[in-house]
Scaffold this active site. Structure first.
Site, PDB file in Angstrom:
ATOM      1  N   GLU A  85      33.325  32.704  39.430  1.00 43.26           N
ATOM      2  CA  GLU A  85      34.710  32.928  39.817  1.00 43.26           C
ATOM      3  C   GLU A  85      35.410  31.658  40.303  1.00 43.26           C
ATOM      4  O   GLU A  85      36.519  31.725  40.828  1.00 43.26           O
ATOM      5  CB  GLU A  85      34.769  33.995  40.911  1.00 43.26           C
ATOM      6  CG  GLU A  85      34.276  35.357  40.474  1.00 43.26           C
ATOM      7  CD  GLU A  85      34.406  36.400  41.560  1.00 43.26           C
ATOM      8  OE1 GLU A  85      35.463  37.045  41.646  1.00 43.26           O
ATOM      9  OE2 GLU A  85      33.447  36.560  42.350  1.00 43.26           O
ATOM     10  N   SER A 126      34.714  39.885  39.803  1.00 52.82           N
ATOM     11  CA  SER A 126      35.532  39.711  38.595  1.00 52.82           C
ATOM     12  C   SER A 126      34.887  40.311  37.357  1.00 52.82           C
ATOM     13  O   SER A 126      35.140  39.860  36.231  1.00 52.82           O
ATOM     14  CB  SER A 126      35.846  38.224  38.359  1.00 52.82           C
ATOM     15  OG  SER A 126      36.661  37.733  39.395  1.00 52.82           O
ATOM     16  N   GLU A 185      33.465  49.590  45.261  1.00 52.81           N
ATOM     17  CA  GLU A 185      33.131  48.341  45.950  1.00 52.81           C
ATOM     18  C   GLU A 185      34.256  47.941  46.885  1.00 52.81           C
ATOM     19  O   GLU A 185      35.367  48.481  46.815  1.00 52.81           O
ATOM     20  CB  GLU A 185      32.863  47.215  44.951  1.00 52.81           C
ATOM     21  CG  GLU A 185      34.061  46.855  44.089  1.00 52.81           C
ATOM     22  CD  GLU A 185      33.748  45.745  43.089  1.00 52.81           C
ATOM     23  OE1 GLU A 185      32.561  45.503  42.819  1.00 52.81           O
ATOM     24  OE2 GLU A 185      34.692  45.125  42.595  1.00 52.81           O
ATOM     25  N   ASN A 229      36.109  44.335  48.265  1.00 59.69           N
ATOM     26  CA  ASN A 229      36.277  42.880  48.111  1.00 59.69           C
ATOM     27  C   ASN A 229      36.927  42.323  49.376  1.00 59.69           C
ATOM     28  O   ASN A 229      37.985  42.805  49.777  1.00 59.69           O
ATOM     29  CB  ASN A 229      37.167  42.572  46.907  1.00 59.69           C
ATOM     30  CG  ASN A 229      36.642  43.176  45.621  1.00 59.69           C
ATOM     31  OD1 ASN A 229      35.691  42.686  45.050  1.00 59.69           O
ATOM     32  ND2 ASN A 229      37.255  44.272  45.184  1.00 59.69           N
ATOM     33  N   SER A 283      47.905  39.062  40.964  1.00 61.87           N
ATOM     34  CA  SER A 283      46.753  39.783  41.506  1.00 61.87           C
ATOM     35  C   SER A 283      47.176  41.097  42.161  1.00 61.87           C
ATOM     36  O   SER A 283      48.331  41.278  42.553  1.00 61.87           O
ATOM     37  CB  SER A 283      46.009  38.908  42.521  1.00 61.87           C
ATOM     38  OG  SER A 283      45.475  37.759  41.909  1.00 61.87           O
TER      39      SER A 283
END
EC number: 6.3.2.4
Length: 324
Positions: free
Chosen positions: A15, A165, A287, A289, A298
């Site tokens: 990433e 990602s 998940e 982040n 984004s």
């Protein structure tokens, strides 16, 4: 007097380039009247300050300082824009905690826990957080395709345990394809997690601390043109991202409550973005982040914009909260 802010970007993982983009956006939007911002690039080979002429100045790791034109510069706060190791797995957080330098992401233990998908889900399940059925596998272990298929069913997802990602992620429809998917995941990590397929609406929910309050941002609905929300879908325009998500009022209430519950229960701070899939009205966690993408495109910036928070305000709030 302006605060010196180090924006750390890059990192050691796949990433790296995405993180550079995030860091440059933070650099672009930080209020120059309040802050003197410095782009600090972190790689395995070297740590350096990249000036406006793209000249490199080495970082003194003993106290995280730099020298520019003979002047030593130390930092009041670190803005963490590193996705993956060492910025999202707790390593940089522990380093700054030892040095006593405030930084914008969560603390080192919480970062390490959330970065490890297997540990995170194992921690949250006893608290009633719904998740997919999972199967764990470490590099070197024998692979029993029948046992995997019996436990999680098909199709299923094979994921690198500690990566982001969608690197090292495959959707597997046939048992005979498990081997290749597992091999691909092991290129990213020595641990993998294999999860049952959840067939429902996928949403991403940002939770931040803003004006000294935990704030849940509007959810984003994810519609991938590919088989799932993979790297192409995330970064190459192969998806639709709809904010606010087209979900019912009950679903919206349920996912906001769960996202806030996870944030508070784990003791998180700074920016987070959690992924969920709805089975009926019940969101299932995929998940969490803790250093999500911060480019203009984004998801977290999209959600903040929908909530009436500009990038300038979003990034300023991260520093204000870290210094608080």
């Amino acid at each position: 007097m302006k605060k010196n802010i180090a924006i750390i970007m890059g990192g050691y993982s796949s990433e790296h380039n995405i993180s550079i983009k995030s860091g440059n956006v933070v650099f672009k939007y930080l209020d120059a009247k309040k802050y003197s911002a410095y782009r600090i690039v972190i790689t395995k080979e070297k740590w350096f300050y990249l000036d406006d002429e793209n000249q490199e100045h080495p970082v003194e790791k003993s106290d995280f300082s730099i020298h520019v034109d003979g002047v030593k510069i130390q930092f009041d706060c670190v803005f963490n824009a590193i996705h993956g190791t060492p910025g999202e797995d707790g390593l940089m957080q522990a380093y700054f905690e030892l040095l006593g330098i405030p930084q914008t992401s969560c603390n080192h233990y919480e970062a390490a826990l959330t970065f490890n998908k297997r540990d995170l889900l194992s921690t949250l399940k006893p608290y009633g957080v719904p998740c997919a059925t999972s199967y764990f596998l470490n590099k070197g272990q024998s692979v029993d395709e029948n046992a995997i298929a019996d436990k999680v069913g098909l199709p299923c997802f094979v994921k690198a345990n500690r990566a982001g990602s969608s690197y090292g992620v495959s959707k597997v429809h046939k048992k005979e394809d498990l081997g290749n998917a597992i091999e691909s995941a092991f290129k990213e990590d020595t641990q993998i997690i294999i999860e049952s397929f959840l067939d429902g609406t996928e949403v991403s929910v940002g939770v931040i601390t803003y004006n000294n309050e935990v704030t849940v941002l509007p959810a984003t609905e994810i519609i991938s043109e590919n088989d799932f929300f993979d790297f192409e879908a995330k970064y190459m325009g192969k998806s639709k991202e709809i904010t606010p998500a087209r979900i019912t009022a009950t679903q919206e209430s349920n996912v906001k409550k769960l996202a806030e519950h996870i944030y508070k229960m784990l003791g998180l701070k700074g920016f987070t973005r959690s992924e969920f899939i709805f089975i009926g009205d019940e969101p299932h966690l995929l998940e969490v982040n803790t250093t999500p993408g911060l480019t203009e495109e984004s998801l977290l910036p999209q959600q903040a914009k929908t909530a009436g928070i500009s990038l300038e305000e979003l990034f300023d709030s991260a520093i204000v909260e870290a210094l608080r």
